[in-house]
Write a protein that holds these residues in place. Structure first.
Motif, PDB file in Angstrom:
ATOM      1  N   GLU A  94       0.804  -1.223   0.000  1.00 22.65           N
ATOM      2  CA  GLU A  94       0.000   0.000   0.000  1.00 22.65           C
ATOM      3  C   GLU A  94       0.840   1.277   0.000  1.00 22.65           C
ATOM      4  OE1 GLU A  94      -3.964   1.444   2.384  1.00 22.65           O
ATOM      5  OE2 GLU A  94      -3.596  -0.712   2.278  1.00 22.65           O
ATOM      6  N   PRO A  95       1.885   1.378   0.842  1.00 21.31           N
ATOM      7  CA  PRO A  95       2.706   2.604   0.792  1.00 21.31           C
ATOM      8  C   PRO A  95       3.367   2.806  -0.571  1.00 21.31           C
ATOM      9  CG  PRO A  95       3.071   1.438   2.856  1.00 21.31           C
ATOM     10  CD  PRO A  95       2.288   0.515   1.975  1.00 21.31           C
ATOM     11  N   GLU A  96       3.818   1.728  -1.191  1.00 19.18           N
ATOM     12  CA  GLU A  96       4.448   1.835  -2.510  1.00 19.18           C
ATOM     13  C   GLU A  96       3.438   2.316  -3.552  1.00 19.18           C
ATOM     14  OE1 GLU A  96       7.135   1.764  -5.641  1.00 19.18           O
ATOM     15  OE2 GLU A  96       7.490   1.704  -3.475  1.00 19.18           O
ATOM     16  N   ALA A  97       2.203   1.802  -3.467  1.00 21.15           N
ATOM     17  CA  ALA A  97       1.170   2.219  -4.412  1.00 21.15           C
ATOM     18  C   ALA A  97       0.862   3.713  -4.253  1.00 21.15           C
ATOM     19  CB  ALA A  97      -0.095   1.398  -4.211  1.00 21.15           C
ATOM     20  N   LEU A  98       0.784   4.181  -3.011  1.00 20.47           N
ATOM     21  CA  LEU A  98       0.538   5.606  -2.776  1.00 20.47           C
ATOM     22  C   LEU A  98       1.709   6.441  -3.288  1.00 20.47           C
ATOM     23  CD1 LEU A  98      -0.893   8.059  -1.602  1.00 20.47           C
ATOM     24  CD2 LEU A  98       0.082   7.481   0.638  1.00 20.47           C
ATOM     25  N   LYS A  99       2.914   5.990  -3.032  1.00 16.12           N
ATOM     26  CA  LYS A  99       4.101   6.711  -3.501  1.00 16.12           C
ATOM     27  C   LYS A  99       4.047   6.902  -5.016  1.00 16.12           C
ATOM     28  CE  LYS A  99       9.168   6.310  -3.536  1.00 16.12           C
ATOM     29  NZ  LYS A  99      10.325   5.494  -3.056  1.00 16.12           N
ATOM     30  N   ARG A 100       3.667   5.849  -5.719  1.00 17.30           N
ATOM     31  CA  ARG A 100       3.596   5.931  -7.182  1.00 17.30           C
ATOM     32  C   ARG A 100       2.471   6.859  -7.637  1.00 17.30           C
ATOM     33  NH1 ARG A 100       5.096   0.022  -9.729  1.00 17.30           N
ATOM     34  NH2 ARG A 100       6.946  -0.364  -8.435  1.00 17.30           N
ATOM     35  N   ALA A 101       1.355   6.834  -6.919  1.00 16.18           N
ATOM     36  CA  ALA A 101       0.237   7.715  -7.271  1.00 16.18           C
ATOM     37  C   ALA A 101       0.649   9.182  -7.135  1.00 16.18           C
ATOM     38  CB  ALA A 101      -0.968   7.414  -6.377  1.00 16.18           C
ATOM     39  N   VAL A 102       1.377   9.498  -6.063  1.00 13.19           N
ATOM     40  CA  VAL A 102       1.829  10.880  -5.846  1.00 13.19           C
ATOM     41  C   VAL A 102       2.853  11.271  -6.904  1.00 13.19           C
ATOM     42  CG1 VAL A 102       2.987  12.449  -4.247  1.00 13.19           C
ATOM     43  CG2 VAL A 102       1.354  10.768  -3.369  1.00 13.19           C
ATOM     44  N   GLN A 103       3.773  10.362  -7.206  1.00 10.06           N
ATOM     45  CA  GLN A 103       4.796  10.641  -8.215  1.00 10.06           C
ATOM     46  C   GLN A 103       4.176  10.884  -9.597  1.00 10.06           C
ATOM     47  OE1 GLN A 103       7.238   7.133  -7.694  1.00 10.06           O
ATOM     48  NE2 GLN A 103       8.708   8.215  -6.381  1.00 10.06           N
ATOM     49  N   ARG A 104       3.026  10.254  -9.851  1.00 10.39           N
ATOM     50  CA  ARG A 104       2.324  10.432 -11.128  1.00 10.39           C
ATOM     51  C   ARG A 104       1.453  11.689 -11.115  1.00 10.39           C
ATOM     52  NH1 ARG A 104      -1.605   6.989 -12.218  1.00 10.39           N
ATOM     53  NH2 ARG A 104      -1.341   7.076 -14.488  1.00 10.39           N
ATOM     54  N   ASN A 105       1.430  12.373  -9.961  1.00 12.76           N
ATOM     55  CA  ASN A 105       0.573  13.546  -9.807  1.00 12.76           C
ATOM     56  C   ASN A 105      -0.892  13.206 -10.070  1.00 12.76           C
ATOM     57  OD1 ASN A 105       0.262  16.269  -9.141  1.00 12.76           O
ATOM     58  ND2 ASN A 105       0.274  16.907 -11.283  1.00 12.76           N
ATOM     59  N   ASP A 130       4.751  15.194  -1.560  1.00  7.75           N
ATOM     60  CA  ASP A 130       5.811  14.498  -0.826  1.00  7.75           C
ATOM     61  C   ASP A 130       5.530  12.994  -0.875  1.00  7.75           C
ATOM     62  OD1 ASP A 130       7.705  13.513   0.902  1.00  7.75           O
ATOM     63  OD2 ASP A 130       7.230  14.876   2.557  1.00  7.75           O
ATOM     64  N   ALA A 131       5.961  12.355  -1.945  1.00  5.03           N
ATOM     65  CA  ALA A 131       5.663  10.938  -2.157  1.00  5.03           C
ATOM     66  C   ALA A 131       6.268  10.059  -1.065  1.00  5.03           C
ATOM     67  CB  ALA A 131       6.165  10.494  -3.530  1.00  5.03           C
ATOM     68  N   ASP A 132       7.543  10.309  -0.739  1.00  2.00           N
ATOM     69  CA  ASP A 132       8.207   9.493   0.286  1.00  2.00           C
ATOM     70  C   ASP A 132       7.583   9.727   1.658  1.00  2.00           C
ATOM     71  OD1 ASP A 132      10.041   8.251  -1.430  1.00  2.00           O
ATOM     72  OD2 ASP A 132      11.429   9.943  -1.299  1.00  2.00           O
ATOM     73  N   GLY A 133       7.298  10.979   1.984  1.00  2.00           N
ATOM     74  CA  GLY A 133       6.710  11.292   3.283  1.00  2.00           C
ATOM     75  C   GLY A 133       5.326  10.692   3.437  1.00  2.00           C
ATOM     76  N   ALA A 134       4.525  10.757   2.372  1.00  2.00           N
ATOM     77  CA  ALA A 134       3.178  10.189   2.408  1.00  2.00           C
ATOM     78  C   ALA A 134       3.241   8.678   2.575  1.00  2.00           C
ATOM     79  CB  ALA A 134       2.420  10.548   1.136  1.00  2.00           C
TER      80      ALA A 134
END
Length: 220
Positions: free
Chosen positions: A93-104, A189-193
């Motif tokens: 789940e954290p990895e999926a969120l990180k990717r979502a943020v990185q994709r804006n 903040d993809a990593d922070g999120a």
């Protein structure tokens, strides 16, 4: 060439399935409680066929257990189950969120779910909003397979949460953590999120199932 599109569930079966699932995830049907086809059919005003098919589907998602001796029962929640389900969530789940943020990607659905949770008038409504929030974080990750894998454990995670909340409600704390996760994500903040989401999931497991949390931490 045959189509790979899954066969849709008949509407009567879908109606019964959603009804039973709602009762399980809101605590009306407790873990270990027998699910008798004839009783459920009478309650829903249906024949036994859609009830039987609904129970098979629920067994496939891990919400009920089918046993040739004991019949069908709501799945019991213990530390082992909680650890297995939350281990998957912590890994993916954290990895999926990180990717979502990185994709804006848009997180409007997550914001809407938070608003729903804040305005909820009962446990069932708040639980549903909570599930919507988490799904809205991982769904736009850009990898449909990753999203489906998280969907696979979604119902089981909700069952674990329902049992934990019944024993010790922690809605307010989790709502604050949700707001912080979303704030970091919206700030880009993809990593922070991702770290905040990991901490959120892990802290819930520690509070609700301390032994499972210790075993999970020992594997990291």
């Amino acid at each position: 060439m045959t189509s790979s599109v899954p066969t849709p569930i008949p509407s009567r079966t879908q109606y019964v399935l959603e009804g039973i699932k709602h009762r399980i995830l809101t605590g009306r049907l407790r873990p270990g409680q027998p699910l008798v086809e004839t009783e459920l059919a009478a309650q829903f005003g249906m024949s036994k066929t859609p009830v039987r098919e609904a129970l098979k589907t629920l067994a496939g998602t891990g919400l009920v257990v089918m046993n040739q001796y004991k019949g069908v029962t709501v799945r019991m929640v213990d530390a082992d189950m909680a650890r297995e389900v939350y281990d998957v969530r912590l890994l993916l789940e954290p990895e999926a969120l990180k990717r979502a943020v990185q994709r804006n990607a848009s997180l409007d659905a997550a914001s809407d779910a938070l608003t729903k949770a804040d305005g909820a008038t009962d446990t069932a409504e708040r639980s549903l909003a909570n599930r919507e929030f988490h799904r809205a974080l991982y769904l736009p990750c850009g990898n449909p397979l990753l999203s489906r894998m998280l969907d696979e454990v979604r119902d089981q995670a909700a069952l674990v949460s329902a049992v934990a909340w019944a024993a010790s409600p922690s809605w307010e704390r989790e709502a604050e953590e949700h707001r912080e996760i979303l704030r970091l994500a919206l700030d880009g903040d993809a990593d922070g999120a991702a770290r905040a989401l990991h901490a959120h999931i892990a802290s819930f497991l520690r509070r609700a199932f301390p032994q499972a949390a210790l075993e999970q931490e020992g594997q990291e």
